[in-house]
Design an enzyme around this catalytic site. Structure first.
Site, PDB file in Angstrom:
ATOM      1  CB  CYS A 116      25.292   5.578  35.397  1.00  0.00           C
ATOM      2  SG  CYS A 116      24.599   5.318  33.750  1.00  0.00           S
ATOM      3  N   GLY A 117      22.205   4.236  36.224  1.00  0.00           N
ATOM      4  CA  GLY A 117      21.420   3.021  36.073  1.00  0.00           C
ATOM      5  C   GLY A 117      21.236   2.599  34.638  1.00  0.00           C
TER       6      GLY A 117
END
Length: 284
Positions: A116-117
């Site tokens: 997850c960025g």
């Protein structure tokens, strides 16, 4: 010491056969704390290697910097632990003269994991970072024939994946020539993209007009946003895009291609940039 891969004792088991003790190579995953002018900005889980590229690309993705001169230097912090050991997991970035440091509200309150960025963003509004670059105006064209060669070129350069089978890759291609300009690998697909963008920062190549970003994963919203922030007009993926990624690509004028495998692809947005010698291609 090789910090990109790690050996681990394993047991190989096939149903009905005798278990075999062996060793396997795993892709390393470690935290990287990114500081700007001494202040912590974010902690992300990544594969060590090209950390300065990662930090520079992350700052582009977050809208902190937009060109090479905005990024002055970066250094690993000595004494990163209580006993003074430099773990090479804390990187402090110094911005260029006159560049406004990131606001305290930008600091990620949560650990950004390798899948997850966007984890740790404080609000839905903060997810949509505004870009300096207008990719809708990029007149780039890429032939369908050339585009279909990109996955194989990307795969051929994935040295860590060859050893571990557990790491993502992102590659930047010249749309006109089909040349692979840079390739980066990481356990996090968003980190791999940030490393590519960070390379471009250090080469002072932003915005990345006339290029194609190829990823070995699905095309999520976060990847389309990162491409926009770097001025990349075409994003191609070997897997599917998300609905939000497709909607966002249409909104900003990006060409989005998914399921790029063999001699076929699915165009989700901006099909006018893809030239097929056999027939006309229209935007999805």
């Amino acid at each position: 010491m090789n910090r990109i891969t790690a050996r681990r004792k394993i047991t190989r088991l096939t149903v009905g056969e005798r278990p075999l003790a062996s060793e396997d190579l795993l892709a390393v995953e470690e935290p990287l704390e990114i500081r700007v002018n001494g202040r912590r900005l974010a902690v992300t889980m990544r594969t060590p290697g090209n950390d300065i590229d990662l930090a520079a690309g992350f700052l582009v993705s977050e809208g902190v910097i937009t060109r090479g001169d905005d990024f002055n230097s970066a250094r690993y912090c000595a004494g990163a632990t209580a006993d003074g050991v430099n773990t090479f997991n804390v990187l402090d970035v110094t911005l260029g003269a006159g560049v406004t440091p990131p606001a305290p509200s930008l600091e990620r309150s949560l650990l950004t994991n390798s899948s997850c960025g966007l984890c740790g963003k404080e609000s839905i509004d903060a997810v949509r970072t505004k870009s300096t670059f207008k990719i809708a105006d990029d007149p780039v064209r890429v032939t369908a024939e050339s585009l279909t060669t990109f996955p194989e070129k990307l795969r051929a350069g994935q040295n860590v994946f060859e050893k571990t089978g557990g790491i993502h890759a992102a590659g930047l291609f010249d749309a006109a020539t089909g040349e692979l300009l840079v390739l980066r690998e990481d356990v996090g697909r968003h980190n791999a993209v940030d490393k590519v963008i960070g390379w471009a920062v250090k080469e002072n190549r932003l915005p990345l007009t006339g290029t194609v970003l190829m990823v070995s994963s699905r095309a999520s919203f976060e990847l389309t946003q990162k491409a926009l922030m770097a001025g990349i007009p075409v994003l191609a993926a070997v897997s599917a895009p998300s609905s939000l990624a497709a909607e966002f690509a249409v909104e900003v004028g990006m060409t989005l291609v998914g399921f790029l495998r063999g001699n076929s692809m699915v165009i989700y947005a901006g099909g006018d940039r893809i030239v097929d010698a056999q027939r006309s291609v229209h935007a999805a």
